[in-house]
Write a protein that holds these residues in place. Structure first.
Motif, short mmCIF file in Angstrom:
data_model
loop_
_atom_site.label_atom_id
_atom_site.label_comp_id
_atom_site.label_asym_id
_atom_site.label_seq_id
_atom_site.Cartn_x
_atom_site.Cartn_y
_atom_site.Cartn_z
N ALA A 1 7.07 -13.69 14.41
CA ALA A 1 5.96 -14.51 14.87
C ALA A 1 6.09 -14.74 16.37
N GLY A 2 4.99 -14.52 17.09
CA GLY A 2 5.00 -14.64 18.54
C GLY A 2 5.46 -13.39 19.25
N GLY A 3 5.84 -12.35 18.46
CA GLY A 3 6.35 -11.12 19.07
C GLY A 3 5.31 -10.02 19.12
N TYR A 4 5.72 -8.88 19.68
CA TYR A 4 4.84 -7.72 19.79
C TYR A 4 5.70 -6.46 19.81
N TRP A 5 5.16 -5.35 20.27
CA TRP A 5 5.83 -4.07 20.08
C TRP A 5 7.21 -4.01 20.73
N ARG A 6 7.44 -4.78 21.78
CA ARG A 6 8.75 -4.74 22.43
C ARG A 6 9.85 -5.39 21.58
N MET B 1 4.26 3.55 20.27
CA MET B 1 3.49 3.50 21.51
C MET B 1 3.18 4.89 22.05
N GLN B 2 3.98 5.90 21.68
CA GLN B 2 3.81 7.27 22.15
C GLN B 2 3.80 7.31 23.68
N LYS B 3 2.80 7.95 24.31
CA LYS B 3 2.81 8.08 25.77
C LYS B 3 2.70 6.73 26.47
N SER B 4 2.05 5.77 25.82
CA SER B 4 1.88 4.46 26.44
C SER B 4 3.21 3.77 26.72
N PHE B 5 4.25 4.16 26.00
CA PHE B 5 5.58 3.56 26.19
C PHE B 5 6.06 3.75 27.62
N TYR B 6 5.68 4.87 28.23
CA TYR B 6 6.19 5.22 29.55
C TYR B 6 5.25 4.82 30.69
N LEU B 7 4.14 4.20 30.37
CA LEU B 7 3.14 3.90 31.40
C LEU B 7 3.33 2.55 32.07
N GLY B 8 4.24 1.73 31.58
CA GLY B 8 4.45 0.41 32.18
C GLY B 8 3.40 -0.59 31.72
N GLY B 9 3.54 -1.81 32.19
CA GLY B 9 2.61 -2.87 31.80
C GLY B 9 3.03 -3.51 30.50
N GLY B 10 2.56 -4.73 30.27
CA GLY B 10 3.01 -5.49 29.11
C GLY B 10 2.40 -5.04 27.80
N LYS B 11 1.07 -4.75 27.80
CA LYS B 11 0.36 -4.37 26.57
C LYS B 11 0.72 -5.32 25.43
N THR B 12 0.65 -6.62 25.72
CA THR B 12 1.16 -7.61 24.77
C THR B 12 0.27 -7.79 23.55
N GLY B 13 -0.90 -7.17 23.54
CA GLY B 13 -1.76 -7.27 22.36
C GLY B 13 -1.44 -6.24 21.29
N ILE B 14 -0.57 -5.28 21.61
CA ILE B 14 -0.26 -4.21 20.66
C ILE B 14 0.87 -4.66 19.73
N SER C 1 -12.97 -6.32 16.04
CA SER C 1 -12.23 -5.71 14.93
C SER C 1 -10.79 -6.23 14.99
N PRO C 2 -10.26 -6.77 13.90
CA PRO C 2 -8.95 -7.40 13.94
C PRO C 2 -7.76 -6.47 13.79
N ALA C 3 -8.02 -5.18 13.61
CA ALA C 3 -6.92 -4.28 13.28
C ALA C 3 -6.78 -3.10 14.24
N GLN C 4 -7.51 -3.09 15.36
CA GLN C 4 -7.39 -2.00 16.32
C GLN C 4 -6.03 -2.05 17.01
N LYS C 5 -5.51 -0.90 17.39
CA LYS C 5 -4.15 -0.84 17.91
C LYS C 5 -3.97 -1.65 19.18
N GLN C 6 -4.94 -1.68 20.05
CA GLN C 6 -4.80 -2.39 21.32
C GLN C 6 -4.94 -3.90 21.17
N THR C 7 -5.52 -4.34 20.06
CA THR C 7 -5.85 -5.77 19.94
C THR C 7 -5.46 -6.33 18.57
N GLU C 8 -4.29 -5.97 18.08
CA GLU C 8 -3.86 -6.46 16.79
C GLU C 8 -3.59 -7.96 16.84
#
Length: 416
Positions: free
Chosen positions: A289-294, A305-318, A334-341
């Motif tokens: 709870a409160g966490g994300y992909w990191r 994350m695939q290629k996005s892993f190497y692009l930097g930035g927080g991407k905290t919604g994933i 949409s509540p289940a898209q990868k960028q906005t889970e």
């Protein structure tokens, strides 16, 4: 009052950027501490109390103001009614609402059979019959670029855009005040030229435009980190000033949204909702709870994350699981898209329709029509009801003052 604040929350309260707070942290000016459980860097309440901005943000209260007349609203791009409900709660009467989307219009009709819901394309509609008969025109028009290069833009230059239709209807009806709302991104859309064009057009049709303001929903009894840009135009013959709503003195969390408490008098009702595919569920099972992909093991981070892993930035919604003790991130269509889970804090699933509605502060008896994906879309696009109510209170205050000013002016004329 909360005891600890994330860097993002502190930045919002103090009016600073997160980068500024990180510099202060490194220089020792304002050092964040690590929470033992989550290991996140946070600020204690005592650290922030030295700032005037912190004290002021928690001393303000939104006062209820009663309308002194039957003030009326024409709402354009009405959606599923988030703005309309809030304005209604503030004491304003919607005399007509226009909406193109069938299911959103049906939602309005089902919940308010007495409302005049006009379903259809605004480009094919005229509202000239309401001239001088509505006090307010509101609209959450889509953000579209103009051909604008620094010259003074006129109404005709915006033809083909939905803001043109908004301004056209304002010109047709001549309300005392018009309120446009949009996403924060409008502020910098096309390097700011789009917003400058909108202001120029409202000026041309007889409205003085206030400095646009971004309202953060968390400061208006909304348990969600949502932001809306508000654009206000006051008819130029009116000397009364409009004041944006003041922030209140408490920030609500996901627990406040879904459990019985100050915001709602019962736990969230059961309802339908989306599900994650098994592959995504297996990933999110590992996120606290409160966490994300990191918070995933390193190899799973790379795989997910695939290629996005190497692009930097927080991407905290994933791969984000919301915690009970924080406001929810901004809901999307949409509540289940990868960028906005937006995963439930305890169960590995997206929020249900009624949970979505609670986070947007819709009343539990407000029903949404159409398939589940249509209901999510309607709720995700809405203005949070409690934020809309705060805006409505400011509108009522403005109209009350205008009425008082008109009365004094009339009395002075009669005495002359």
């Amino acid at each position: 009052m909360k005891k600890v604040y994330t860097i993002s929350e502190a930045a919002d309260i103090l009016g600073k950027s997160k980068e500024t707070l990180r510099r202060w942290d490194k220089s020792g000016k304002l050092c964040a501490v690590r929470e033992p459980m989550s290991n996140y860097r946070v600020y204690k309440k005592e650290q922030l109390m030295i700032f005037d901005e912190f004290e002021q943000s928690y001393k303000r209260e939104v006062k209820e103001i009663q309308p002194t007349d039957n003030y009326t609203v024409l709402e354009l791009f009405a959606g599923a009614g988030g703005l309309a409900i809030g304005l209604e709660q503030a004491g304003l009467k919607c005399v007509a609402l226009n909406e193109l989307d069938h299911w959103a219009a049906e939602t309005l009709r089902v919940n308010r059979p007495n409302w005049n819901v006009i379903e259809g394309d605004i480009r094919n509609l005229s509202f000239s019959h309401l001239r001088n008969k509505v006090d307010v025109v509101t609209g959450g028009f889509p953000c579209q670029a103009f051909s604008y290069a620094g010259k003074k833009l006129g109404l005709q230059d915006a033809r083909g855009t939905l803001f043109y239709e908004f301004a056209r209807v304002v010109q047709e009806t001549s309300p005392a005040i018009c309120i446009g709302e949009n996403v924060r991104g409008l502020l910098n859309h096309d390097s700011g030229r789009t917003l400058k064009g909108m202001i120029s057009i409202l000026d041309e049709i007889g409205y003085r435009v206030l400095e646009p303001k971004i309202l953060k929903a968390i400061y208006y009894n909304v348990p969600q980190k949502r932001e809306r840009l508000i654009l206000v135009g006051v008819r130029k013959d009116i000397t009364v000033d409009f004041e944006y709503p003041q922030s209140n003195n408490k920030i609500y969390t996901l627990k406040d949204a879904l459990k019985k408490g100050e915001l709602f008098n019962c736990d969230v009702p059961d309802s339908a909702g989306s599900k994650y595919p098994i592959s995504k569920q297996n990933i999110l099972d590992l996120v606290p709870a409160g966490g994300y992909w990191r918070d995933l093991p390193l190899e799973l981070q790379k795989k997910y994350m695939q290629k996005s892993f190497y692009l930097g930035g927080g991407k905290t919604g994933i791969a984000r699981r919301i915690s009970w003790d924080e406001p929810c991130l901004t809901l999307t269509c949409s509540p289940a898209q990868k960028q906005t889970e937006r995963c439930h804090p305890e169960e590995t699933r997206p929020f249900t329709v009624r949970e979505y509605a609670r986070i947007q502060t819709f009343p539990d008896d407000w029903r949404f029509t159409g398939a589940v994906n249509q209901q999510y879309k309607q709720i995700g696009n809405a203005v949070p009801v409690n934020l809309a109510k705060a805006i409505g209170i400011s509108i009522v205050n403005f109209l009350n003052e205008k009425k008082m000013s008109d009365t004094h002016t009339h009395a002075e004329v009669m005495q002359a």
